[in-house]
Design a protein around this motif. Sequence first.
Motif, PDB file in Angstrom:
ATOM      1  N   THR A   1      22.773  17.797  13.316  1.00 23.82           N
ATOM      2  CA  THR A   1      21.429  18.337  13.580  1.00 23.82           C
ATOM      3  C   THR A   1      21.474  19.652  14.348  1.00 23.82           C
ATOM      4  N   ASP A   2      22.675  20.078  14.745  1.00 24.80           N
ATOM      5  CA  ASP A   2      22.836  21.295  15.531  1.00 24.80           C
ATOM      6  C   ASP A   2      23.382  22.406  14.635  1.00 24.80           C
ATOM      7  N   GLU A   3      22.577  23.398  14.368  1.00 22.91           N
ATOM      8  CA  GLU A   3      22.939  24.465  13.429  1.00 22.91           C
ATOM      9  C   GLU A   3      24.229  25.172  13.836  1.00 22.91           C
ATOM     10  N   ALA A   4      24.368  25.476  15.120  1.00 20.39           N
ATOM     11  CA  ALA A   4      25.557  26.187  15.593  1.00 20.39           C
ATOM     12  C   ALA A   4      26.798  25.309  15.486  1.00 20.39           C
ATOM     13  N   GLU A   5      26.654  24.021  15.808  1.00 19.59           N
ATOM     14  CA  GLU A   5      27.796  23.107  15.727  1.00 19.59           C
ATOM     15  C   GLU A   5      28.250  22.913  14.286  1.00 19.59           C
TER      16      GLU A   5
ATOM     17  N   ILE B   1      14.375  11.848  10.509  1.00 20.77           N
ATOM     18  CA  ILE B   1      14.276  13.064   9.702  1.00 20.77           C
ATOM     19  C   ILE B   1      15.333  14.071  10.129  1.00 20.77           C
ATOM     20  N   SER B   2      15.561  14.177  11.429  1.00 17.59           N
ATOM     21  CA  SER B   2      16.521  15.144  11.942  1.00 17.59           C
ATOM     22  C   SER B   2      17.936  14.879  11.420  1.00 17.59           C
ATOM     23  N   ILE B   3      18.371  13.620  11.503  1.00 18.41           N
ATOM     24  CA  ILE B   3      19.744  13.290  11.092  1.00 18.41           C
ATOM     25  C   ILE B   3      19.865  13.159   9.582  1.00 18.41           C
ATOM     26  N   LEU B   4      18.948  12.441   8.959  1.00 16.68           N
ATOM     27  CA  LEU B   4      19.095  12.076   7.553  1.00 16.68           C
ATOM     28  C   LEU B   4      18.546  13.114   6.582  1.00 16.68           C
ATOM     29  N   ALA B   5      17.664  13.972   7.024  1.00 17.87           N
ATOM     30  CA  ALA B   5      17.138  15.013   6.130  1.00 17.87           C
ATOM     31  C   ALA B   5      17.616  16.387   6.590  1.00 17.87           C
ATOM     32  N   THR B   6      17.243  16.768   7.813  1.00 16.41           N
ATOM     33  CA  THR B   6      17.668  18.081   8.316  1.00 16.41           C
ATOM     34  C   THR B   6      19.187  18.180   8.394  1.00 16.41           C
ATOM     35  N   GLY B   7      19.836  17.115   8.879  1.00 15.27           N
ATOM     36  CA  GLY B   7      21.297  17.129   8.982  1.00 15.27           C
ATOM     37  C   GLY B   7      21.970  17.321   7.630  1.00 15.27           C
ATOM     38  N   TYR B   8      21.460  16.646   6.615  1.00 14.55           N
ATOM     39  CA  TYR B   8      22.021  16.805   5.269  1.00 14.55           C
ATOM     40  C   TYR B   8      21.761  18.211   4.732  1.00 14.55           C
ATOM     41  N   PHE B   9      20.614  18.756   5.072  1.00 12.24           N
ATOM     42  CA  PHE B   9      20.311  20.132   4.678  1.00 12.24           C
ATOM     43  C   PHE B   9      21.277  21.108   5.340  1.00 12.24           C
ATOM     44  N   LEU B  10      21.507  20.967   6.639  1.00  6.78           N
ATOM     45  CA  LEU B  10      22.337  21.929   7.357  1.00  6.78           C
ATOM     46  C   LEU B  10      23.785  21.927   6.861  1.00  6.78           C
ATOM     47  N   VAL B  11      24.367  20.741   6.679  1.00  5.71           N
ATOM     48  CA  VAL B  11      25.764  20.721   6.219  1.00  5.71           C
ATOM     49  C   VAL B  11      25.864  21.173   4.762  1.00  5.71           C
TER      50      VAL B  11
ATOM     51  N   ALA C   1      10.522  -0.148   7.721  1.00  4.57           N
ATOM     52  CA  ALA C   1      11.555   0.892   7.812  1.00  4.57           C
ATOM     53  C   ALA C   1      11.052   2.188   7.187  1.00  4.57           C
ATOM     54  N   SER C   2       9.813   2.537   7.452  1.00  4.51           N
ATOM     55  CA  SER C   2       9.217   3.695   6.788  1.00  4.51           C
ATOM     56  C   SER C   2       9.941   4.997   7.136  1.00  4.51           C
ATOM     57  N   ALA C   3      10.329   5.171   8.397  1.00  2.61           N
ATOM     58  CA  ALA C   3      11.008   6.420   8.785  1.00  2.61           C
ATOM     59  C   ALA C   3      12.348   6.539   8.065  1.00  2.61           C
ATOM     60  N   TYR C   4      13.099   5.454   8.062  1.00  2.00           N
ATOM     61  CA  TYR C   4      14.415   5.446   7.417  1.00  2.00           C
ATOM     62  C   TYR C   4      14.288   5.656   5.908  1.00  2.00           C
ATOM     63  N   CYS C   5      13.407   4.921   5.271  1.00  2.00           N
ATOM     64  CA  CYS C   5      13.253   5.022   3.813  1.00  2.00           C
ATOM     65  C   CYS C   5      12.798   6.419   3.404  1.00  2.00           C
ATOM     66  N   THR C   6      11.881   7.000   4.160  1.00  2.00           N
ATOM     67  CA  THR C   6      11.374   8.329   3.832  1.00  2.00           C
ATOM     68  C   THR C   6      12.480   9.369   3.944  1.00  2.00           C
ATOM     69  N   ALA C   7      13.266   9.284   5.019  1.00  2.00           N
ATOM     70  CA  ALA C   7      14.349  10.254   5.198  1.00  2.00           C
ATOM     71  C   ALA C   7      15.403  10.105   4.107  1.00  2.00           C
ATOM     72  N   LYS C   8      15.695   8.858   3.721  1.00  2.00           N
ATOM     73  CA  LYS C   8      16.672   8.648   2.657  1.00  2.00           C
ATOM     74  C   LYS C   8      16.153   9.152   1.309  1.00  2.00           C
ATOM     75  N   ALA C   9      14.862   9.002   1.073  1.00  2.00           N
ATOM     76  CA  ALA C   9      14.271   9.551  -0.152  1.00  2.00           C
ATOM     77  C   ALA C   9      14.380  11.072  -0.152  1.00  2.00           C
ATOM     78  N   ALA C  10      14.220  11.682   1.023  1.00  2.00           N
ATOM     79  CA  ALA C  10      14.361  13.138   1.130  1.00  2.00           C
ATOM     80  C   ALA C  10      15.781  13.565   0.775  1.00  2.00           C
ATOM     81  N   GLU C  11      16.768  12.790   1.205  1.00  2.00           N
ATOM     82  CA  GLU C  11      18.164  13.095   0.858  1.00  2.00           C
ATOM     83  C   GLU C  11      18.342  13.145  -0.660  1.00  2.00           C
ATOM     84  N   ILE C  12      17.822  12.149  -1.332  1.00  2.00           N
ATOM     85  CA  ILE C  12      17.996  12.071  -2.789  1.00  2.00           C
ATOM     86  C   ILE C  12      17.344  13.269  -3.474  1.00  2.00           C
ATOM     87  N   HIS C  13      16.170  13.624  -3.018  1.00  2.00           N
ATOM     88  CA  HIS C  13      15.502  14.746  -3.669  1.00  2.00           C
ATOM     89  C   HIS C  13      16.176  16.075  -3.326  1.00  2.00           C
ATOM     90  N   LEU C  14      16.696  16.184  -2.106  1.00  2.00           N
ATOM     91  CA  LEU C  14      17.461  17.382  -1.742  1.00  2.00           C
ATOM     92  C   LEU C  14      18.682  17.509  -2.647  1.00  2.00           C
TER      93      LEU C  14
END
Length: 699
Positions: free
Chosen positions: A498-502, A544-554, A586-599
């Motif tokens: 979740t850390d862009e610089a890291e 969202i930060s770990i499962l969506a944003t994190g997948y986006f950043l890496v 598990a709405s937060a988890y399911c939503t973030a995982k769905a975002a991963e698939i669409h990403l």
Amino acid sequence: MANDTRAARLENLWDDGKATGMSESELLLYRSNLLGSDKRITNYGGGNTSAKVMEKDPLTGEEVEVLWVKGSGGDVGTIKMDGFATLYMDKLNALKGLYRGLEHEDEMVGYLPHCTFNLNARAASIDTPLHAYVPKKHVDHMHPDAIIAIAASVDSQVLTQEIFGGEIGWLPWKRPGYELGLWLGRFCEENPDARGVILESHGLFTWGDTAKESYETTLEIINKAMDWLDTRIDGPVFGGPKVKTLPAEERRAIAEKLMPKIRGMISETEGKLGHFDDQPAVLEFVGSNRLNELAALGTSCPDHFLRTKIRPLVVDFDPENPDIDKTVAGLPDAIAAYRKDYAAYYERCKHANSPTMRDPNAVIYLVPGVGMISFAKDKATARISAEFYVNAINVMRGASSVSAYQGLSEQEAFDIEYWLLEEAKLQRMPKPKPLAGRIALVTGGAGGIGKATAFRLASEGACVVLADIDDAALEIATAELSSVFSKDIVRGVHLNVTDEAEVAKGFADSVVEFGGLDILVSNAGLASSAPVEETTLALWEKNISILATGYFLVSREAFRLFRYQNAGGNVVFVSSKNGLAASPGASAYCTAKAAEIHLARCLALEGAEAQIRVNTVNPDAVLRGSKIWTGEWKEQRAAAYKMSTDELEAHYRDRSMLKRSVYPEDIAEAIYFLASDMSAKSTGNIINVDAGNAVSFPR
């Protein structure tokens, strides 16, 4: 080498207490390991040792003399008892009657198996006659930098006499083989008091009546050469410094820019792994006035040459005015020019029966003010090639300071590189594994799925970077993989997705370690469970930060690197059944995982034109070994299904269509399939590994 103090001289490590009671063959092993423990004595895989031992013949029961000698391809520093070839001395002596002369010396290698003692399967090396025909019980052949500095000097013979008098002889250059063995034998007969001999442009032979005497003679002669060089090298070496050396951080930043570009250009036929070296000896050489002149001469010792090729490529970079973009823009022409020059060298020197031209790319890349980059088919070879070139630098340093350095002549160099015996050895090498030459970065690498994936990819030949935020678990996982495979192919990096610089730093560190990237396994995760009315904003944002944003950043960092490297790429997302099928509480988890698939689908579209594939693996109910089941998630899921935690595994197994449990290794197998060429024509796909769950069918 010249700046060594007396304390830096080779230390006598012989321990009479340890040696007492050892057999002659055990003493040979002990001596070999001691000699190979110091790279100033010999480089990895270089040199060999032997002992002539009286053994009982398994057929006649009579005592016979047997030559124990390091086998082909071994390393004296790490050799075990089974690394030695054993041959009857009477049969080796009988070979002299079969020798038809220099034009036929290579055929003598074919007779060596007929001399084997006790059905030993270890193949004897080309240097076997050199040991056999020295009439001493114990013989050491080493490649010390200090000795080769003398051996590779234009005045080699004169310097040998000046330093050693008559105790160490000198023989002119001769390619290793049967003829050189006869030369050594004659030298010993004509010089019975000599304690060794320097081979021009090659190395050192020493001997003794006992293992200890041979060992101590070897150390004494090397130390004497080091002492002599110290007294003669005064003032600037290599013509003095020409350019400044950049600070360490800047050197790594330049290497990070150069390595993936070079790697992409030279990996057309096989994947290459890189190594970066900026130790003081390298920096002194690459910043010197005589860099281009000496680099063009190539190396002298055959072992150096076989590892580092005819000559290195000096990269056009000016640390006084560092313009990395200009240097990168010039790389295609520089690499093309090297290939053209190498092809011309091949055409000038080839024989009618020479093997076809091999990879024409450089192995060693010298960057003024920055250091040395090496590339080879695997990480260990890239690292060892760099070590050999450091040896060559030390040799050039000494030789050019006390005389004039001379490399092997072009024809001699070619005849070693394309030696038919060397070609036969290459042909016997095992077929590369499917992921050989590839680099994978696995986020969440210290967890159950991540670690299982790293094991699977490494088992198929990949170098693996484990990236994780849990430093303690990361250290354990890295150690586990290193113990099973090797330290060369495993690295661990602290990385918070979740850390862009890291993320940027983690990828940069991986590039400098291995040279680039081929596979990203985006696996870092967490799990949470709560009814929507109890889901806090903090919990929602964490998912969202770990499962969506994190997948986006890496993924973004990987895409940037893949495009820069220009050699394609492969991304595998580890999502979840919950990305396709809703679950209660598990709405937060399911939503973030769905975002991963669409990403992943979006990235598959964007990456296709650059040969970047993006696919997804959807696990479900991976309880064993998975870190997400060690916290509250397990209790939360059990509560959601109104059962105890002990019932969960059976519940997930029984609800599946196949009635089977799913393990981290099952997910790793699917990831391997998508990361390998078995799925080379697949992108934008989803593989469910859930033992069958109708509600999560992708279509």
